[in-house]
Motif scaffolding. Structure first.
Motif, PDB file in Angstrom:
ATOM      1  N   ASN A  64       4.571   0.326   0.617  1.00  0.00           N
ATOM      2  CA  ASN A  64       4.978  -0.366   1.838  1.00  0.00           C
ATOM      3  C   ASN A  64       4.482  -1.804   1.729  1.00  0.00           C
ATOM      4  O   ASN A  64       3.297  -2.051   1.875  1.00  0.00           O
ATOM      5  CB  ASN A  64       4.352   0.306   3.067  1.00  0.00           C
ATOM      6  CG  ASN A  64       4.840   1.728   3.248  1.00  0.00           C
ATOM      7  OD1 ASN A  64       5.896   2.105   2.741  1.00  0.00           O
ATOM      8  ND2 ASN A  64       4.075   2.535   3.951  1.00  0.00           N
TER       9      ASN A  64
ATOM     10  N   VAL B  74       4.628  16.471  11.471  1.00  0.00           N
ATOM     11  CA  VAL B  74       3.942  16.647  10.188  1.00  0.00           C
ATOM     12  C   VAL B  74       2.904  15.547  10.001  1.00  0.00           C
ATOM     13  O   VAL B  74       3.209  14.371  10.171  1.00  0.00           O
ATOM     14  CB  VAL B  74       4.941  16.587   9.002  1.00  0.00           C
ATOM     15  CG1 VAL B  74       4.199  16.793   7.682  1.00  0.00           C
ATOM     16  CG2 VAL B  74       6.047  17.611   9.162  1.00  0.00           C
ATOM     17  N   LEU B  75       1.689  15.961   9.679  1.00  0.00           N
ATOM     18  CA  LEU B  75       0.670  14.994   9.248  1.00  0.00           C
ATOM     19  C   LEU B  75      -0.009  15.640   8.052  1.00  0.00           C
ATOM     20  O   LEU B  75      -0.887  16.479   8.192  1.00  0.00           O
ATOM     21  CB  LEU B  75      -0.343  14.740  10.363  1.00  0.00           C
ATOM     22  CG  LEU B  75      -1.484  13.795   9.964  1.00  0.00           C
ATOM     23  CD1 LEU B  75      -0.974  12.386   9.711  1.00  0.00           C
ATOM     24  CD2 LEU B  75      -2.568  13.769  11.026  1.00  0.00           C
TER      25      LEU B  75
ATOM     26  N   PHE C 209      -1.403  14.907   4.036  1.00  0.00           N
ATOM     27  CA  PHE C 209      -1.542  14.014   2.879  1.00  0.00           C
ATOM     28  C   PHE C 209      -2.441  14.587   1.791  1.00  0.00           C
ATOM     29  O   PHE C 209      -3.300  13.920   1.266  1.00  0.00           O
ATOM     30  CB  PHE C 209      -1.983  12.612   3.286  1.00  0.00           C
ATOM     31  CG  PHE C 209      -2.733  12.510   4.581  1.00  0.00           C
ATOM     32  CD1 PHE C 209      -2.120  11.987   5.699  1.00  0.00           C
ATOM     33  CD2 PHE C 209      -4.065  12.917   4.665  1.00  0.00           C
ATOM     34  CE1 PHE C 209      -2.809  11.879   6.893  1.00  0.00           C
ATOM     35  CE2 PHE C 209      -4.753  12.806   5.864  1.00  0.00           C
ATOM     36  CZ  PHE C 209      -4.119  12.281   6.986  1.00  0.00           C
TER      37      PHE C 209
ATOM     38  N   ARG D 284      12.366  15.620  10.669  1.00  0.00           N
ATOM     39  CA  ARG D 284      12.474  15.060  12.020  1.00  0.00           C
ATOM     40  C   ARG D 284      13.870  15.321  12.582  1.00  0.00           C
ATOM     41  O   ARG D 284      14.043  15.482  13.780  1.00  0.00           O
ATOM     42  CB  ARG D 284      12.194  13.559  11.977  1.00  0.00           C
ATOM     43  CG  ARG D 284      12.083  12.928  13.350  1.00  0.00           C
ATOM     44  CD  ARG D 284      12.212  11.420  13.310  1.00  0.00           C
ATOM     45  NE  ARG D 284      11.098  10.797  12.614  1.00  0.00           N
ATOM     46  CZ  ARG D 284      11.090   9.515  12.248  1.00  0.00           C
ATOM     47  NH1 ARG D 284      12.126   8.743  12.527  1.00  0.00           N
ATOM     48  NH2 ARG D 284      10.069   9.005  11.614  1.00  0.00           N
TER      49      ARG D 284
ATOM     50  N   VAL E 299       5.468 -10.803   7.193  1.00  0.00           N
ATOM     51  CA  VAL E 299       6.775 -10.172   7.327  1.00  0.00           C
ATOM     52  C   VAL E 299       6.708  -8.814   6.638  1.00  0.00           C
ATOM     53  O   VAL E 299       6.430  -8.732   5.436  1.00  0.00           O
ATOM     54  CB  VAL E 299       7.904 -11.021   6.693  1.00  0.00           C
ATOM     55  CG1 VAL E 299       9.248 -10.305   6.853  1.00  0.00           C
ATOM     56  CG2 VAL E 299       7.956 -12.409   7.327  1.00  0.00           C
ATOM     57  N   VAL E 300       6.918  -7.780   7.418  1.00  0.00           N
ATOM     58  CA  VAL E 300       6.900  -6.433   6.845  1.00  0.00           C
ATOM     59  C   VAL E 300       8.155  -6.261   6.002  1.00  0.00           C
ATOM     60  O   VAL E 300       9.261  -6.544   6.454  1.00  0.00           O
ATOM     61  CB  VAL E 300       6.850  -5.371   7.962  1.00  0.00           C
ATOM     62  CG1 VAL E 300       7.039  -3.972   7.391  1.00  0.00           C
ATOM     63  CG2 VAL E 300       5.527  -5.468   8.706  1.00  0.00           C
TER      64      VAL E 300
ATOM     65  N   ARG F 199       0.827  -1.196   0.000  1.00  0.00           N
ATOM     66  CA  ARG F 199       0.000   0.000   0.000  1.00  0.00           C
ATOM     67  C   ARG F 199       0.864   1.250   0.000  1.00  0.00           C
ATOM     68  O   ARG F 199       1.912   1.289   0.648  1.00  0.00           O
ATOM     69  CB  ARG F 199      -0.958  -0.016   1.191  1.00  0.00           C
ATOM     70  CG  ARG F 199      -2.062  -1.061   0.951  1.00  0.00           C
ATOM     71  CD  ARG F 199      -3.022  -1.166   2.087  1.00  0.00           C
ATOM     72  NE  ARG F 199      -2.615  -2.151   3.060  1.00  0.00           N
ATOM     73  CZ  ARG F 199      -3.428  -2.631   4.003  1.00  0.00           C
ATOM     74  NH1 ARG F 199      -4.665  -2.224   4.079  1.00  0.00           N
ATOM     75  NH2 ARG F 199      -2.990  -3.518   4.861  1.00  0.00           N
TER      76      ARG F 199
ATOM     77  N   ARG G 138      11.548   4.263   4.960  1.00  0.00           N
ATOM     78  CA  ARG G 138      10.246   4.010   5.599  1.00  0.00           C
ATOM     79  C   ARG G 138       9.539   5.319   5.882  1.00  0.00           C
ATOM     80  O   ARG G 138      10.152   6.380   5.927  1.00  0.00           O
ATOM     81  CB  ARG G 138      10.420   3.300   6.954  1.00  0.00           C
ATOM     82  CG  ARG G 138      10.795   1.850   6.901  1.00  0.00           C
ATOM     83  CD  ARG G 138      10.153   1.058   8.051  1.00  0.00           C
ATOM     84  NE  ARG G 138       8.773   0.751   7.713  1.00  0.00           N
ATOM     85  CZ  ARG G 138       8.411  -0.279   6.945  1.00  0.00           C
ATOM     86  NH1 ARG G 138       9.300  -1.124   6.482  1.00  0.00           N
ATOM     87  NH2 ARG G 138       7.139  -0.459   6.655  1.00  0.00           N
ATOM     88  N   GLN G 139       8.248   5.199   6.150  1.00  0.00           N
ATOM     89  CA  GLN G 139       7.422   6.317   6.642  1.00  0.00           C
ATOM     90  C   GLN G 139       7.354   7.485   5.659  1.00  0.00           C
ATOM     91  O   GLN G 139       7.214   8.633   6.062  1.00  0.00           O
ATOM     92  CB  GLN G 139       7.914   6.797   8.017  1.00  0.00           C
ATOM     93  CG  GLN G 139       7.736   5.735   9.097  1.00  0.00           C
ATOM     94  CD  GLN G 139       8.396   6.103  10.403  1.00  0.00           C
ATOM     95  OE1 GLN G 139       9.593   6.401  10.431  1.00  0.00           O
ATOM     96  NE2 GLN G 139       7.641   6.079  11.496  1.00  0.00           N
ATOM     97  N   THR G 140       7.444   7.191   4.372  1.00  0.00           N
ATOM     98  CA  THR G 140       7.276   8.264   3.398  1.00  0.00           C
ATOM     99  C   THR G 140       5.800   8.481   3.134  1.00  0.00           C
ATOM    100  O   THR G 140       4.990   7.571   3.319  1.00  0.00           O
ATOM    101  CB  THR G 140       7.977   7.937   2.069  1.00  0.00           C
ATOM    102  OG1 THR G 140       7.340   6.803   1.497  1.00  0.00           O
ATOM    103  CG2 THR G 140       9.448   7.673   2.270  1.00  0.00           C
ATOM    104  N   TYR G 141       5.467   9.689   2.721  1.00  0.00           N
ATOM    105  CA  TYR G 141       4.070   9.974   2.363  1.00  0.00           C
ATOM    106  C   TYR G 141       4.033  10.762   1.061  1.00  0.00           C
ATOM    107  O   TYR G 141       4.236  10.168   0.013  1.00  0.00           O
ATOM    108  CB  TYR G 141       3.304  10.587   3.535  1.00  0.00           C
ATOM    109  CG  TYR G 141       3.983  11.764   4.208  1.00  0.00           C
ATOM    110  CD1 TYR G 141       5.045  11.571   5.085  1.00  0.00           C
ATOM    111  CD2 TYR G 141       3.572  13.050   3.932  1.00  0.00           C
ATOM    112  CE1 TYR G 141       5.675  12.653   5.678  1.00  0.00           C
ATOM    113  CE2 TYR G 141       4.196  14.135   4.542  1.00  0.00           C
ATOM    114  CZ  TYR G 141       5.249  13.925   5.412  1.00  0.00           C
ATOM    115  OH  TYR G 141       5.875  14.988   5.996  1.00  0.00           O
TER     116      TYR G 141
ATOM    117  N   THR H 169       4.045  -5.932   2.504  1.00  0.00           N
ATOM    118  CA  THR H 169       4.069  -6.958   3.554  1.00  0.00           C
ATOM    119  C   THR H 169       3.898  -8.311   2.891  1.00  0.00           C
ATOM    120  O   THR H 169       3.010  -8.495   2.066  1.00  0.00           O
ATOM    121  CB  THR H 169       2.931  -6.748   4.566  1.00  0.00           C
ATOM    122  OG1 THR H 169       3.135  -5.513   5.233  1.00  0.00           O
ATOM    123  CG2 THR H 169       2.898  -7.865   5.602  1.00  0.00           C
TER     124      THR H 169
ATOM    125  N   MET I 277       1.130   4.976   1.087  1.00  0.00           N
ATOM    126  CA  MET I 277       0.512   5.917   2.017  1.00  0.00           C
ATOM    127  C   MET I 277       0.636   7.320   1.432  1.00  0.00           C
ATOM    128  O   MET I 277       1.459   8.121   1.868  1.00  0.00           O
ATOM    129  CB  MET I 277       1.142   5.803   3.401  1.00  0.00           C
ATOM    130  CG  MET I 277       1.027   4.405   3.993  1.00  0.00           C
ATOM    131  SD  MET I 277      -0.636   3.703   3.930  1.00  0.00           S
ATOM    132  CE  MET I 277      -1.428   4.683   5.195  1.00  0.00           C
TER     133      MET I 277
END
Lengths: 371, 554
Positions: free
Chosen positions: A133, A219-220, A222, A207, A143-144, A114, A170-173, A135, A116
């Motif tokens: 991302n 930051v949130l 999208f 960060r 397994v991620v 998926r 990781r954690q990209t948007y 899985t 994000m």
């Protein structure tokens, strides 16, 4: 083209008697005319004519809605929609409402993948990018996997497979591509990614920023606004300390924005307000980039340089997403329910409302474009 | 005979995280279908089900496990199955796992078989009583309990669900690692949420939390090994149990619970009791004992369906009973078995100096003369049985104030408070959550239920708890924001007499600013009269949206 248009017109006329309210899905968009696109439940892509602020037509989308995040292709002929529970990207031809591109982001039968909100199109419209991302779903355990940037040809049709893919953080948007082909990806930091080699560096620490006497920003965001000025902007909040003691009790909470100009690759970061209320989205005026408009429970206008709230308008309900028309003379507030509020950015008076068929727009992004 | 074997909960409806992803909480068609299916299951489970002989259950459990679980779960050495054999859980925990297999992984299993399987796994791979201690509030549906785990655990594990859900499981490191992968694989937005996006969530989860959890909640423990050795025979619980309880807004309750063996680990249960004012508290139903101590009852009490989540250990049964449809309405429950000698409670739990009052001692094997300490004189013994001693007492005006212990024969019992003046009133719970509901939606309203707790000062000036006292109840805006938004007007109605707050209807309210729902942030005020003066206590209640996702362990 003319023929097609008259056929479409006939189709419209023919349907007037039976379903006057519904525009034919193959109604052609007028060249050089301004429109706004937005998605909503159950799974619609709406095209709004911004000259009349009325619904122009609705394209029914396949599979499930969610998040319905959309981008308009550089030639303004297609909308690319991240949908089906973040697992598929669809390219919809706006004139015909036909789905002409479809990429299932998972690459193996036992994989769930998926994005994000990570989707971008190249300035020439030939490639589409998504950080997924994945899985691995094994017989009795998951397994991620490590995120991948997947690169697609937009000409790949309905069973699009990545042309190439590269490891991604990781954690990209959100992400957007600059005119020179640099892909800017927002994540823990904002990265610049070379889509031909897979090499990436930090373009702007977020960060991990080292601003003296500031906490790490939060930051949130999208909503990948495609703005007239080619600004890729994201809001942040942070705590600004009095001194190096970094005492949270006396810190001042700030709103700010990151901006990458996609024409020049110039990166800006600035506070624009004290954090007194939340906004889901904020955009600078195309007419006066010193004015920031933020929306959630109120529509607020700030002087960025002075960090001063100039004016705020009460709203009839929450709205998530702000958009300007190209000229900067109208503000559209969308998200939540199925109605778009229209405001005058100068007076902050409401000047109209557009009711959409279907349900909640949720966290869809409104994109204004000239066909 | 038809037997209800149930676990006290609604079936899982996805998870909190899932709903957080779904921004406005609206169900997708798929979740709606699942919910309908799941509630049908829950209903069929609650109505009645004939359970085959429990003696057969273990054998059957093993057979069902093989028939239903092998295929995905891989047979390992010595009858073990991958994943399943490496975890220990409560009955509710196993039920949630099996239900998740149904909802997410297409497991098809009949309700009867699922019940058998839960029983089999909960017996074979459960928690020792002391391993569940400290987290039983989650099983007992005490949803206003404020947890107190360390900050890292709270942020990494208890941000979306209770920490108790974690603390009620035992796994080796590999299984905790699988759990981390499951979480992020199933809910990819997890690492983008607040208190995740500020850190390398996956790295911390795998490298720091997994070893910590394996250390804190290990699969193998001496407690479990010991419990398997000493686990008593369920049949020993058959008999009469003298019970005491307290129902918020209704008062103290006491009586006798009779348990009759109906099958292996299964009982017919009847309750015969009364409130302090004589109102009857009678009911009957059935119960199952899991893992030698986890007592789960399903009763109808005075026409209302109630559940029992109790732990039966060391001659005592203790826990909570609550309404099946409204788990916020319930009572603390403690019972002692006939044949044991135990003093459970004194009702009420305080005396005012310079007054006469009636006191009831509840327990089992009660005999002898009660003594309540200096300044308290027993005037009359009104009733004396082995379960109950009811007396009229006179408390001298100069009786020493403070906490004292009740004595009955050789028994030293519960605390009794003697007071002259209430110095402080506290609202219990101090912080609570009520929820809007109804209005055509699938979720009922969740009430707030409050009690006024009086405190006094002893001779040394130290504060001591007197007990629960009557009060007049009201709500006020918690802050300026709540006042401006007219939360008091919209969020619900407080009953002045009994401290029961009934929230407003669910859904957007066009009468409210921005059509917002009937949420609110309220002060809960208890006003207690004393010598013509009013003493006030204050709590906070958040009235919020529905708990869409309401699994057995929150």
């Amino acid at each position: 083209m003319l023929f097609k248009r008259s056929v479409a017109l006939l189709a419209v006329l023919a349907s007037v008697h039976s379903m006057a309210a519904l525009a034919a899905s193959d109604k052609l968009l007028d060249k050089d005319h301004e429109y706004m696109a937005v998605t909503n439940y159950p799974n619609n892509l709406h095209i709004i004519d911004t000259s009349t602020d009325t619904l122009f037509k609705t394209c029914a989308m396949p599979d499930d809605f969610g998040p319905g995040m959309l981008l308009i292709s550089p030639d303004k002929s297609r909308a690319y929609v991240l949908n089906n529970h973040y697992a598929d990207i669809y390219g919809v031809e706006l004139d015909s409402c036909n789905v002409v591109f479809h990429a299932k982001l998972a690459q193996r039968s036992n994989e769930s993948a998926r994005a994000m909100f990570s989707m971008a199109v190249s300035p020439d419209g030939k490639e589409l990018y998504s950080v997924v991302n994945p899985t691995e779903k094994n017989q009795d355990h998951y397994v991620v996997g490590s995120p991948r940037l997947q690169v697609y040809s937009t000409a790949a049709g309905l069973d699009a497979k990545p042309l190439r893919s590269y490891p991604a953080p990781r954690q990209t948007y959100l992400m957007q591509m600059a005119d020179d082909g640099t892909l800017f990806i927002a994540g823990a930091d904002i990265y610049k990614f070379d889509v031909n080699t897979g090499k990436y560096d930090v373009a702007l620490p977020v960060r991990n920023w080292k601003l003296p006497n500031y906490s790490a920003p939060d930051v949130l965001y999208f909503w990948p606004h495609q703005t007239k000025n080619r600004d890729f902007s994201i809001l942040y909040t942070t705590a600004k300390f009095q001194d190096e003691k970094q005492d949270m009790a006396t810190a001042e909470y700030k709103y700010g924005y990151f901006n990458i100009n996609l024409k020049t690759n110039k990166i800006e970061q600035a506070d624009f307000a004290s954090l007194t209320e939340l906004y889901f989205t904020g955009l600078r005026s195309p007419k006066d980039p010193n004015l920031m408009f933020g929306v959630l429970n109120r529509l607020a206008k700030y002087d960025i340089r002075e960090q001063k709230l100039l004016q705020a308008a009460e709203l009839d309900h929450t709205y998530y997403c702000v958009a300007f028309n190209t000229e900067g003379s109208k503000l559209y507030l969308a998200g939540t329910f199925n109605e778009i509020a229209i405001f005058d950015p100068d007076s902050l008076k409401q000047i109209g409302k557009i009711k959409l068929p279907g349900g909640d727009m949720a966290i869809s992004t409104t994109q204004v474009f000239i066909r | 005979m038809a037997r209800n074997v149930y676990l006290p909960y609604q079936m899982p409806r996805g998870t909190v995280a899932q709903h957080k992803n779904n921004y406005r909480g609206g169900p997708t068609p798929m979740t709606t279908r699942l919910r309908q299916r799941v509630s049908t299951l829950a209903l069929s489970m609650a109505i009645c089900a004939v359970l085959q002989s429990q003696a057969q259950a273990a054998e059957d459990g093993e057979a069902i496990l093989k028939a239903k679980c092998v295929g995905c779960h891989i047979p390992e050495e010595g009858q073990a199955l991958s994943r399943i054999s490496h975890q220990r859980k409560t009955p509710e925990g196993w039920l949630m796992s099996i239900a998740r297999m149904q909802v997410m992984h297409g497991l098809k299993i009949e309700d009867d078989d699922r019940r058998t399987l839960v029983k089999y796994l909960a017996d074979k791979q459960g928690l020792a009583p002391n391993e569940a201690d400290g987290a039983r509030y989650a099983l007992e549906r005490r949803l206003n309990n404020v947890e107190d785990f360390d900050e890292k655990f709270t942020q990494m594990c208890a941000r979306c669900h209770s920490g108790a859900r974690v603390a009620l499981q035992r796994r080796p490191a590999k299984e905790w690692e699988h759990l981390v992968n499951f979480h992020l694989g199933q809910w990819p937005s997890l690492e983008y949420q607040a208190q995740s996006r500020d850190r390398d969530w996956l790295d911390i989860a795998l490298k720091e939390m997994v070893p910590e959890l394996a250390n804190r909640y290990p699969l193998d423990s001496k407690a479990w090994t010991d419990w398997q050795q000493q686990r008593p025979d369920a049949a020993k619980l058959a008999g009469e149990w003298s019970f005491s309880g307290h129902v918020p807004s209704k008062g103290d309750v006491r009586g006798v619970m009779t348990a009759t063996v109906s099958d292996k680990d299964a009982f017919d249960v009847s309750l015969k009791g009364e409130y302090a004012d004589g109102t009857p508290f009678n009911g009957s139903g059935s119960a199952i004992l899991f893992n030698g101590y986890e007592w789960r009852g399903n009763l109808e009490v005075e026409g209302v369906a109630m559940r029992q989540v109790l732990a039966a250990t060391a001659g005592e049964i203790r826990g909570r009973m609550f309404e099946t449809e409204h788990d916020e309405r319930g009572l603390d429950f403690v019972a002692a078995k006939q044949g044991t000698v135990r003093l459970l409670a004194v009702q009420p739990e305080y005396l005012k100096a310079g007054s006469e009052a009636e006191l009831t001692l509840v327990g089992s094997g009660l005999s002898g003369k009660p003594s309540f300490g200096e300044g308290v004189e027993v005037l009359t013994v009104l009733e004396q049985t082995s379960e109950r001693v009811r007396v009229k007492v006179k408390t001298a005006s100069d009786a020493p104030v403070g906490i004292r212990m009740v004595n009955l024969g050789a028994l030293k019992g519960p605390n009794l408070a003697v007071y002259q003046q209430i110095s402080e009133v506290k609202v219990v719970p101090e912080y609570s959550v009520a929820r809007v509901g109804g209005n055509g939606g699938s979720t009922p309203k969740v009430q707030g239920r409050f009690e006024a707790e009086a405190w006094g000062k002893d001779l040394a000036g130290k504060a001591y708890r007197i007990g629960l006292v009557p009060a007049k109840w009201s709500v006020e805006p918690f802050d300026e924001r709540a006042a401006e938004d007219q939360d008091v007007k919209f969020a619900g109605v407080m009953s002045a007499e009994d401290g029961v707050f009934t929230p407003g209807a669910a859904g957007p309210n066009p009468e409210r600013k921005m059509s917002t729902n009937n949420a609110g942030n309220l002060k809960v005020i208890a006003a207690v009269q004393q010598d013509g003066q009013t003493l006030k206590g204050e709590g906070q209640m958040i009235v919020t949206v529905q708990r869409w996702n309401n699994p057995p362990i929150p």
